[in-house]
Design a protein around this motif. Structure first.
Motif: not given
Length: 132
Positions: A63-64, A71-73, A78-79, A120-121
């Motif tokens: 993750w890091i 991108p964070i969103g 997805a995580s 995002e795209r």
């Protein structure tokens, strides 16, 4: 960069899935639950608890690494794909029921991730080229 994201998120999902399934199995094998040393010894006597720790450590470092580039969103959304993978593997390996509510929830999670990825795209396509 797409290959990095694909491999990274598959690795993250794998580590998260390992951790969740291992915790469930460790907990089931350490029953009955009690707040004493005997219960702790039963928990740490199970190999599954070490699978859980490995999964969480692997997920943390993956993750890091992903956060440096993704991108964070969409990355945060997805995580959470492990919710779907844990559900599917629990049905297959642990014989847990697959209900309509769980299927709808899994579809909603995947749809949300797809929507965030498309948004995002679209944001990247709409940004003007840097002048300089």
């Amino acid at each position: 960069m797409k290959r990095f994201y694909l491999i990274g998120f598959l690795l993250l999902m794998s580590f998260d899935t390992l951790a969740q399934l291992s915790f469930k199995l460790a907990g089931e094998h350490a029953l009955p639950l009690s707040a004493d040393l005997g219960w702790l010894l039963r928990v740490f006597g199970q190999p599954w608890i070490y699978g859980a720790l490995t999964g969480y450590l692997g997920a943390f470092f993956t993750w890091i690494s992903l956060l440096k580039h993704a991108p964070i969103g969409p990355a945060f959304a997805a995580s959470h794909l492990e919710v779907v993978s844990v559900m599917l593997l629990s049905v297959w390996l642990l014989h847990e029921p697959l209900t309509a509510t769980r299927i709808v929830g899994a579809v909603a999670i995947v749809a949300g991730i797809v929507c965030l990825g498309l948004a995002e795209r679209g944001m990247h396509a709409a940004r003007p080229a840097a002048v300089g």
